[in-house]
Design an enzyme around this catalytic site. Structure first.
Site, PDB file in Angstrom:
ATOM      1  N   GLU A 156      11.338  -1.803 -10.853  1.00 36.68           N
ATOM      2  CA  GLU A 156      10.688  -0.719 -11.578  1.00 36.68           C
ATOM      3  C   GLU A 156       9.923   0.275 -10.705  1.00 36.68           C
ATOM      4  O   GLU A 156       9.495   1.314 -11.192  1.00 36.68           O
ATOM      5  CB  GLU A 156       9.752  -1.290 -12.646  1.00 36.68           C
ATOM      6  CG  GLU A 156       8.469  -1.854 -12.146  1.00 36.68           C
ATOM      7  CD  GLU A 156       7.274  -1.319 -12.937  1.00 36.68           C
ATOM      8  OE1 GLU A 156       7.455  -0.667 -13.962  1.00 36.68           O
ATOM      9  OE2 GLU A 156       6.155  -1.557 -12.481  1.00 36.68           O
ATOM     10  N   ASN A 157       9.761  -0.019  -9.410  1.00 33.81           N
ATOM     11  CA  ASN A 157       9.116   0.943  -8.502  1.00 33.81           C
ATOM     12  C   ASN A 157      10.060   1.400  -7.395  1.00 33.81           C
ATOM     13  O   ASN A 157       9.629   1.952  -6.387  1.00 33.81           O
ATOM     14  CB  ASN A 157       7.871   0.328  -7.852  1.00 33.81           C
ATOM     15  CG  ASN A 157       6.795  -0.035  -8.847  1.00 33.81           C
ATOM     16  OD1 ASN A 157       6.361  -1.184  -8.907  1.00 33.81           O
ATOM     17  ND2 ASN A 157       6.356   0.919  -9.654  1.00 33.81           N
ATOM     18  N   HIS A 177       6.845   1.049 -15.954  1.00 32.90           N
ATOM     19  CA  HIS A 177       7.415   2.315 -15.482  1.00 32.90           C
ATOM     20  C   HIS A 177       8.914   2.395 -15.772  1.00 32.90           C
ATOM     21  O   HIS A 177       9.631   3.154 -15.108  1.00 32.90           O
ATOM     22  CB  HIS A 177       7.182   2.466 -13.975  1.00 32.90           C
ATOM     23  CG  HIS A 177       5.748   2.621 -13.592  1.00 32.90           C
ATOM     24  ND1 HIS A 177       4.989   3.714 -13.938  1.00 32.90           N
ATOM     25  CD2 HIS A 177       4.916   1.801 -12.898  1.00 32.90           C
ATOM     26  CE1 HIS A 177       3.762   3.581 -13.462  1.00 32.90           C
ATOM     27  NE2 HIS A 177       3.684   2.422 -12.839  1.00 32.90           N
ATOM     28  N   HIS A 186       5.400  -9.154 -16.740  1.00 31.98           N
ATOM     29  CA  HIS A 186       4.942  -7.963 -16.028  1.00 31.98           C
ATOM     30  C   HIS A 186       3.575  -7.559 -16.559  1.00 31.98           C
ATOM     31  O   HIS A 186       3.465  -6.962 -17.630  1.00 31.98           O
ATOM     32  CB  HIS A 186       5.964  -6.843 -16.233  1.00 31.98           C
ATOM     33  CG  HIS A 186       5.863  -5.735 -15.235  1.00 31.98           C
ATOM     34  ND1 HIS A 186       6.372  -5.824 -13.959  1.00 31.98           N
ATOM     35  CD2 HIS A 186       5.294  -4.510 -15.316  1.00 31.98           C
ATOM     36  CE1 HIS A 186       6.158  -4.704 -13.300  1.00 31.98           C
ATOM     37  NE2 HIS A 186       5.489  -3.890 -14.102  1.00 31.98           N
ATOM     38  N   HIS A 242       4.254  -6.934 -11.043  1.00 35.36           N
ATOM     39  CA  HIS A 242       3.408  -5.770 -11.330  1.00 35.36           C
ATOM     40  C   HIS A 242       2.288  -5.552 -10.329  1.00 35.36           C
ATOM     41  O   HIS A 242       2.008  -4.413  -9.975  1.00 35.36           O
ATOM     42  CB  HIS A 242       2.813  -5.828 -12.743  1.00 35.36           C
ATOM     43  CG  HIS A 242       1.972  -4.639 -13.107  1.00 35.36           C
ATOM     44  ND1 HIS A 242       2.483  -3.362 -13.193  1.00 35.36           N
ATOM     45  CD2 HIS A 242       0.646  -4.528 -13.392  1.00 35.36           C
ATOM     46  CE1 HIS A 242       1.520  -2.528 -13.538  1.00 35.36           C
ATOM     47  NE2 HIS A 242       0.397  -3.199 -13.652  1.00 35.36           N
ATOM     48  N   HIS A 253       2.011  -6.517  -7.132  1.00 31.72           N
ATOM     49  CA  HIS A 253       2.535  -6.291  -5.779  1.00 31.72           C
ATOM     50  C   HIS A 253       1.920  -7.195  -4.705  1.00 31.72           C
ATOM     51  O   HIS A 253       2.179  -7.003  -3.524  1.00 31.72           O
ATOM     52  CB  HIS A 253       2.347  -4.827  -5.352  1.00 31.72           C
ATOM     53  CG  HIS A 253       3.160  -3.854  -6.142  1.00 31.72           C
ATOM     54  ND1 HIS A 253       3.384  -2.563  -5.721  1.00 31.72           N
ATOM     55  CD2 HIS A 253       3.800  -3.980  -7.343  1.00 31.72           C
ATOM     56  CE1 HIS A 253       4.134  -1.924  -6.611  1.00 31.72           C
ATOM     57  NE2 HIS A 253       4.386  -2.777  -7.610  1.00 31.72           N
TER      58      HIS A 253
END
Length: 272
Positions: A39-40, A68, A155, A180, A182
């Site tokens: 998602e990133n 995201h 998440h 989420h 990181h």
């Protein structure tokens, strides 16, 4: 079954690490199934169709998203064209494209359930109760029955909520893993009911950063409270962070879990 889950892919550095390292890891660890949170992956905000294709070409069987999920506009259409991409299951409104879970076929015809759910604690957007959403799917797809393994990507921000989900799913899922934040947590374990758990898988990104972003702007905002520029993903060598598990095909229970950190700055670990 041998399964690898990789945490949030962060920008170009994360994509490059997946491309460079995942094909060899699939061979070296004889992986049957690979899930990546993407998602990133596109400039730190969302996932484009092009970058999703790159993750699959590198060896992912499934890509999960997160809060995201639709920051890249083309994902609104692309997710309907590629059922290997899983978005959060508990959006609070209807007519959301894509799906929140899917049963995949792994090597040897074995079935793997992958589901993603968004937490509620400290999360900005309104989402339905994550526990009820997960419960419905697990009841319909019992571990060791309809599926040989089940993976839940939780998440959210709070480690307490992720831990709560792990215990809620213990004995029913093969792996509950958080994404989420990181930052990989050090609580890698198999819960009493045979569910592998880690509160956060960490990211696939450059750890000489602030959660994957170049340090200057986040530090300026922490110190002064004033923004000056946009956040930009750090571009140094990335560490692939995640978890490796082995499961019993008959019961779906996890029999082994190892923290994974490959390449980059972090101390190295994996199922060597």
């Amino acid at each position: 079954m041998k399964i690898l889950f990789l945490g949030d892919v962060m920008g170009r550095a994360g994509r490059a690490a997946v491309k460079d390292r995942l094909p060899q890891l699939r061979k070296d660890w004889a992986l049957d199934f690979v899930v990546i949170n993407g998602e990133n992956a596109s400039n730190g905000m969302g996932l484009s169709g092009e970058h999703a294709k790159g993750l699959f070409e590198a060896g992912a069987d499934c890509v999960t998203l997160g809060d995201h999920a639709f920051d890249q506009k083309d994902m609104m259409q692309h997710i309907g064209q590629d059922s290997r991409i899983i978005r959060p299951i508990n959006y609070a409104h209807g007519n959301v494209p894509g799906r929140g879970f899917r049963v995949f076929e792994a090597r040897g015809g074995r079935k793997v359930l992958v589901m993603q759910v968004l937490g509620q604690v400290f999360m900005k957007r309104p989402f339905d109760d994550p526990f009820s959403a997960v419960d419905r799917v697990l009841k319909a797809h019992p571990r060791g029955g309809m599926v040989q393994a089940s993976i839940i990507d939780v998440h959210c921000e709070a480690t307490s909520e992720k831990m709560g989900m792990g215990h809620f799913c213990d004995g029913r899922a093969s792996l509950v893993v958080g994404t989420h934040t990181h930052v990989p947590t050090a609580d890698t374990q198999i819960l009493p009911g045979g569910t592998a758990f880690q509160a956060d898988a960490g990211m696939c990104g450059d750890y000489n950063s602030v959660i994957g972003m170049e340090k200057a702007e986040p530090m300026r905002r922490f110190i002064t409270g004033m923004p000056k520029a946009r956040f930009t993903p750090a571009l140094g060598e990335a560490t692939l962070s995640g978890v490796y598990i082995e499961t019993d095909d008959k019961t779906g229970a996890a029999t082994r879990i190892e923290m994974v950190r490959q390449g980059g700055r972090l101390s190295q670990s994996g199922p060597e």
